[in-house]
Design an enzyme around this catalytic site. Structure first.
Site, PDB file in Angstrom:
ATOM      1  N   SER A 125       0.839  -1.204   0.000  1.00 35.17           N
ATOM      2  CA  SER A 125       0.000   0.000   0.000  1.00 35.17           C
ATOM      3  C   SER A 125       0.869   1.248   0.000  1.00 35.17           C
ATOM      4  O   SER A 125       1.974   1.248   0.569  1.00 35.17           O
ATOM      5  CB  SER A 125      -0.864  -0.024   1.265  1.00 35.17           C
ATOM      6  OG  SER A 125      -1.469   1.229   1.467  1.00 35.17           O
ATOM      7  N   TYR A 149      -1.969  -1.489  10.899  1.00 41.70           N
ATOM      8  CA  TYR A 149      -2.218  -1.927   9.514  1.00 41.70           C
ATOM      9  C   TYR A 149      -1.023  -1.590   8.631  1.00 41.70           C
ATOM     10  O   TYR A 149      -0.505  -2.431   7.901  1.00 41.70           O
ATOM     11  CB  TYR A 149      -3.493  -1.262   8.963  1.00 41.70           C
ATOM     12  CG  TYR A 149      -3.629  -1.409   7.464  1.00 41.70           C
ATOM     13  CD1 TYR A 149      -3.968  -2.631   6.893  1.00 41.70           C
ATOM     14  CD2 TYR A 149      -3.372  -0.318   6.607  1.00 41.70           C
ATOM     15  CE1 TYR A 149      -4.060  -2.773   5.510  1.00 41.70           C
ATOM     16  CE2 TYR A 149      -3.464  -0.468   5.228  1.00 41.70           C
ATOM     17  CZ  TYR A 149      -3.809  -1.687   4.695  1.00 41.70           C
ATOM     18  OH  TYR A 149      -3.888  -1.830   3.328  1.00 41.70           O
ATOM     19  N   LYS A 153       2.113  -3.990   6.477  1.00 42.28           N
ATOM     20  CA  LYS A 153       2.590  -3.879   5.089  1.00 42.28           C
ATOM     21  C   LYS A 153       4.115  -3.684   5.056  1.00 42.28           C
ATOM     22  O   LYS A 153       4.804  -4.317   4.259  1.00 42.28           O
ATOM     23  CB  LYS A 153       1.886  -2.726   4.359  1.00 42.28           C
ATOM     24  CG  LYS A 153       0.382  -2.899   4.196  1.00 42.28           C
ATOM     25  CD  LYS A 153       0.015  -4.136   3.395  1.00 42.28           C
ATOM     26  CE  LYS A 153      -1.481  -4.291   3.192  1.00 42.28           C
ATOM     27  NZ  LYS A 153      -1.881  -5.614   2.674  1.00 42.28           N
TER      28      LYS A 153
HETATM   29  P1  NAD Z   1     -11.205  -6.716   0.887  1.00 42.01           P
HETATM   30  O1  NAD Z   1     -11.452  -6.721   2.366  1.00 42.01           O
HETATM   31  O2  NAD Z   1     -12.344  -6.416  -0.009  1.00 42.01           O
HETATM   32  O3  NAD Z   1     -10.558  -8.113   0.440  1.00 42.01           O
HETATM   33  C1  NAD Z   1      -9.703  -8.852   1.287  1.00 42.01           C
HETATM   34  C2  NAD Z   1     -10.275 -10.271   1.378  1.00 42.01           C
HETATM   35  O4  NAD Z   1      -9.427 -11.057   2.219  1.00 42.01           O
HETATM   36  C3  NAD Z   1     -11.673 -10.319   1.969  1.00 42.01           C
HETATM   37  O5  NAD Z   1     -12.545 -10.974   1.070  1.00 42.01           O
HETATM   38  C4  NAD Z   1     -11.504 -11.115   3.275  1.00 42.01           C
HETATM   39  O6  NAD Z   1     -12.636 -11.933   3.529  1.00 42.01           O
HETATM   40  C5  NAD Z   1     -10.255 -11.918   2.982  1.00 42.01           C
HETATM   41  N1  NAD Z   1      -9.470 -12.306   4.167  1.00 42.01           N
HETATM   42  C6  NAD Z   1      -9.056 -11.514   5.189  1.00 42.01           C
HETATM   43  N2  NAD Z   1      -8.350 -12.248   6.064  1.00 42.01           N
HETATM   44  C7  NAD Z   1      -8.314 -13.524   5.587  1.00 42.01           C
HETATM   45  C8  NAD Z   1      -7.741 -14.738   6.052  1.00 42.01           C
HETATM   46  N3  NAD Z   1      -7.087 -14.803   7.229  1.00 42.01           N
HETATM   47  N4  NAD Z   1      -7.885 -15.844   5.315  1.00 42.01           N
HETATM   48  C9  NAD Z   1      -8.576 -15.809   4.143  1.00 42.01           C
HETATM   49  N5  NAD Z   1      -9.151 -14.697   3.654  1.00 42.01           N
HETATM   50  C10 NAD Z   1      -9.014 -13.566   4.375  1.00 42.01           C
HETATM   51  O7  NAD Z   1      -9.990  -5.696   0.633  1.00 42.01           O
HETATM   52  P2  NAD Z   1      -9.412  -5.121  -0.731  1.00 42.01           P
HETATM   53  O8  NAD Z   1      -9.714  -3.683  -0.766  1.00 42.01           O
HETATM   54  O9  NAD Z   1      -9.773  -5.988  -1.863  1.00 42.01           O
HETATM   55  O10 NAD Z   1      -7.851  -5.250  -0.410  1.00 42.01           O
HETATM   56  C11 NAD Z   1      -7.080  -6.350  -0.845  1.00 42.01           C
HETATM   57  C12 NAD Z   1      -5.651  -6.171  -0.352  1.00 42.01           C
HETATM   58  O11 NAD Z   1      -5.132  -4.945  -0.854  1.00 42.01           O
HETATM   59  C13 NAD Z   1      -5.513  -6.107   1.159  1.00 42.01           C
HETATM   60  O12 NAD Z   1      -4.339  -6.791   1.530  1.00 42.01           O
HETATM   61  C14 NAD Z   1      -5.379  -4.627   1.439  1.00 42.01           C
HETATM   62  O13 NAD Z   1      -4.646  -4.369   2.619  1.00 42.01           O
HETATM   63  C15 NAD Z   1      -4.614  -4.162   0.205  1.00 42.01           C
HETATM   64  N6  NAD Z   1      -4.822  -2.740  -0.088  1.00 42.01           N
HETATM   65  C16 NAD Z   1      -6.089  -2.260  -0.238  1.00 42.01           C
HETATM   66  C17 NAD Z   1      -6.282  -0.899  -0.488  1.00 42.01           C
HETATM   67  C18 NAD Z   1      -7.681  -0.339  -0.637  1.00 42.01           C
HETATM   68  O14 NAD Z   1      -7.841   0.865  -0.552  1.00 42.01           O
HETATM   69  N7  NAD Z   1      -8.709  -1.154  -0.887  1.00 42.01           N
HETATM   70  C19 NAD Z   1      -5.185  -0.053  -0.594  1.00 42.01           C
HETATM   71  C20 NAD Z   1      -3.906  -0.568  -0.451  1.00 42.01           C
HETATM   72  C21 NAD Z   1      -3.736  -1.934  -0.202  1.00 42.01           C
HETATM   73  C1  UD1 Z   2      -6.767   5.358   3.954  1.00 36.84           C
HETATM   74  C2  UD1 Z   2      -5.802   4.890   5.019  1.00 36.84           C
HETATM   75  C3  UD1 Z   2      -4.679   4.110   4.362  1.00 36.84           C
HETATM   76  C4  UD1 Z   2      -5.249   2.945   3.549  1.00 36.84           C
HETATM   77  C5  UD1 Z   2      -6.273   3.465   2.550  1.00 36.84           C
HETATM   78  C6  UD1 Z   2      -6.973   2.359   1.824  1.00 36.84           C
HETATM   79  C7  UD1 Z   2      -5.916   6.444   6.886  1.00 36.84           C
HETATM   80  C8  UD1 Z   2      -5.212   7.536   7.618  1.00 36.84           C
HETATM   81  N1  UD1 Z   2      -5.294   6.026   5.762  1.00 36.84           N
HETATM   82  O1  UD1 Z   2      -6.050   6.147   3.009  1.00 36.84           O
HETATM   83  O2  UD1 Z   2      -3.779   3.616   5.326  1.00 36.84           O
HETATM   84  O3  UD1 Z   2      -4.218   2.271   2.858  1.00 36.84           O
HETATM   85  O4  UD1 Z   2      -7.268   4.238   3.252  1.00 36.84           O
HETATM   86  O5  UD1 Z   2      -7.746   1.580   2.681  1.00 36.84           O
HETATM   87  O6  UD1 Z   2      -6.968   5.968   7.309  1.00 36.84           O
HETATM   88  N2  UD1 Z   2     -11.851  11.896   3.629  1.00 36.84           N
HETATM   89  C9  UD1 Z   2     -12.806  12.823   4.007  1.00 36.84           C
HETATM   90  N3  UD1 Z   2     -13.963  12.342   4.554  1.00 36.84           N
HETATM   91  C10 UD1 Z   2     -14.214  11.002   4.730  1.00 36.84           C
HETATM   92  C11 UD1 Z   2     -13.219  10.081   4.330  1.00 36.84           C
HETATM   93  C12 UD1 Z   2     -12.040  10.576   3.782  1.00 36.84           C
HETATM   94  O7  UD1 Z   2     -12.623  14.022   3.855  1.00 36.84           O
HETATM   95  O8  UD1 Z   2     -15.276  10.645   5.252  1.00 36.84           O
HETATM   96  C13 UD1 Z   2     -10.615  12.399   2.971  1.00 36.84           C
HETATM   97  C14 UD1 Z   2      -9.338  12.028   3.702  1.00 36.84           C
HETATM   98  O9  UD1 Z   2      -9.001  12.971   4.662  1.00 36.84           O
HETATM   99  C15 UD1 Z   2      -8.339  11.968   2.536  1.00 36.84           C
HETATM  100  C16 UD1 Z   2      -9.189  11.493   1.351  1.00 36.84           C
HETATM  101  O10 UD1 Z   2     -10.542  11.806   1.707  1.00 36.84           O
HETATM  102  O11 UD1 Z   2      -7.841  13.237   2.242  1.00 36.84           O
HETATM  103  C17 UD1 Z   2      -9.081   9.998   1.079  1.00 36.84           C
HETATM  104  O12 UD1 Z   2      -9.344   9.276   2.271  1.00 36.84           O
HETATM  105  P1  UD1 Z   2      -9.471   7.675   2.286  1.00 36.84           P
HETATM  106  O13 UD1 Z   2     -10.401   7.239   1.228  1.00 36.84           O
HETATM  107  O14 UD1 Z   2      -9.789   7.269   3.697  1.00 36.84           O
HETATM  108  O15 UD1 Z   2      -8.019   7.176   1.863  1.00 36.84           O
HETATM  109  P2  UD1 Z   2      -6.581   7.511   2.487  1.00 36.84           P
HETATM  110  O16 UD1 Z   2      -6.665   8.426   3.643  1.00 36.84           O
HETATM  111  O17 UD1 Z   2      -5.701   7.927   1.364  1.00 36.84           O
END
Ligand code: NAD
Ligand code: UD1
Length: 333
Positions: A125, A149, A153
């Site tokens: 991430s 969290y 990573k």
């Molecule tokens: P998500 O929660 O939709 O998908 C993750 C899946 O993993 C879920 O379906 C959950 O049921 C499964 N899971 C969790 N723990 C498990 C376990 N112990 N065994 C088996 N399955 C398990 O999340 P996502 O948004 O699709 O994210 C996927 C990956 O990308 C995650 O590792 C997350 O940290 C990373 N990531 C997501 C974002 C984001 O904004 N969505 C940003 C950066 C990184």
């Molecule tokens: C957040 C997490 C980050 C994670 C990512 C994806 C925090 C501090 N960071 O990132 O670790 O990898 O989500 O899951 O939680 N915002 C508002 N109102 C809201 C929600 C968000 O103004 O209700 C703003 C935030 O301040 C930011 C932007 O929208 O400026 C994006 O926020 P968000 O979607 O939560 O993502 P990140 O903060 O980038």
């Protein structure tokens, strides 16, 4: 035809990646414990692609059931999405996050090693860039975290790097995602968080739908174009396609590569509200609130390495992201 195990394959990014893998001609096996997703996503992936997908309801912490997948399927590589991802929850329950994400990944790698599968694409991430790096973020910048969290990573990037150092037969891709949003154009799969969303786009979608009354904008006094936080939002289908490119690269190279997956440009909260109002035709009421702890003003990717190494760049713009998010939101309300 190569077979890819997609952990977390019923989740938001995993499900879209399954679709693109199948379209690219790979075989896909999905495992998920369904802690944050639903089993019917497998059917939806099958409907979109017209292909059959074996599904294992299994937990990374349950080694015998992980082992069973590798005994029953010939897995060539793993794309590892499974993990918990809520920042606030990770502060409240650090042990849950370290156990699930860190111990779970160690279990996965042990089972992979046992079955001589040494190619892994890992979901990292942009959170690992921490609070103090200047934009745009480049892969060689120092990493840090502000919450458990984020530390999972940072730790897992190190653990997977060490794995390759100890055994150079491993091929490890560490993909740093920026802010994935949007949904598949079919409206069948997308992001469906439980309860009140923490992230901006799911929250805006609920306000547009009328399920939540008003968006809180966390700070309007940042040093940005309009004072609100700027992020690099990327369409989840573009992100999924980045994984296909990463798999292709990993199959022909041993080593460890860190690659940003973002668009390289930033959008403010107020710009995002406008774009979503246009896509949905609905007003998004908002109110300015104090800054959220741990937020940076601006975060966007340097995308040169993804282009040079993987031949991949994101194609879809903010309007498309909002349009696809809205379609999914309405169809699944
Ligand atoms: P998500 O929660 O939709 O998908 C993750 C899946 O993993 C879920 O379906 C959950 O049921 C499964 N899971 C969790 N723990 C498990 C376990 N112990 N065994 C088996 N399955 C398990 O999340 P996502 O948004 O699709 O994210 C996927 C990956 O990308 C995650 O590792 C997350 O940290 C990373 N990531 C997501 C974002 C984001 O904004 N969505 C940003 C950066 C990184
Ligand atoms: C957040 C997490 C980050 C994670 C990512 C994806 C925090 C501090 N960071 O990132 O670790 O990898 O989500 O899951 O939680 N915002 C508002 N109102 C809201 C929600 C968000 O103004 O209700 C703003 C935030 O301040 C930011 C932007 O929208 O400026 C994006 O926020 P968000 O979607 O939560 O993502 P990140 O903060 O980038």
């Amino acid at each position: 035809m190569k077979t890819i195990l997609v952990t977390g394959g019923t989740g938001f990014i995993g499900s879209h990646t399954c679709v693109e893998l199948l379209k690219a001609g790979y075989q896909v096996v999905v495992m998920d414990n369904l802690s944050n997703s639903k089993a019917d996503v497998v059917k939806k992936i099958e409907t979109i692609t017209g292909r059959t997908v074996p599904f294992y309801r299994a937990d990374l912490l349950d080694v015998p059931s992980m082992d069973r997948i590798f005994r029953e399927q010939k897995i060539d590589a793993v794309i590892h999405f499974a993990g918990l991802k809520a920042v606030g929850e990770s502060v409240e329950k650090p042990l849950l996050y370290y156990q699930n994400n860190v111990s779970g990944t160690i279990n996965l790698c042990e089972v992979m090693h046992k079955h001589d599968c040494k190619t892994i694409v890992f979901s990292s991430s942009a959170t690992v860039y921490g609070m103090h790096n200047p934009v745009p973020m480049t892969e060689d910048m120092p990493t840090s975290a502000t919450n458990p969290y984020g530390y999972t990573k940072v730790m897992l990037e190190q653990i997977l790097t060490d794995l390759h150092t100890a055994d150079p037969a491993w091929s490890v891709m560490l993909l740093r995602y920026f802010n994935p949003i949007g949904a598949h154009e079919s409206g069948l799969i997308g992001e469906n968080p439980n309860g009140i969303p923490n992230n901006l786009l799911p929250y805006i979608a609920q306000v547009a739908l009328g399920k939540l009354p008003c968006l809180g904008v966390f700070g309007d006094d940042y040093d940005t174009v309009d004072g609100t936080g700027v992020r690099d939002y990327i369409h989840v289908v573009d992100l999924a396609l980045g994984h296909i490119a990463a798999c292709r690269y990993a199959f022909s190279h041993k080593g460890v590569e860190i690659v940003n997956l973002g668009t390289g440009s930033g959008t403010s909260v107020l710009q995002m509200i406008k774009a979503y109002e246009k896509a949905s035709g609905r007003a998004i009421p908002f109110a300015i609130r104090p800054r959220r702890a741990g937020d940076v003003a601006t975060c966007y990717a340097d995308t040169q390495k993804a282009k040079d190494l993987l031949g991949w760049t994101a194609q879809r713009d903010i309007d498309q992201m909002c349009k696809d998010s809205w379609r999914f939101t309405v169809q699944n309300a």
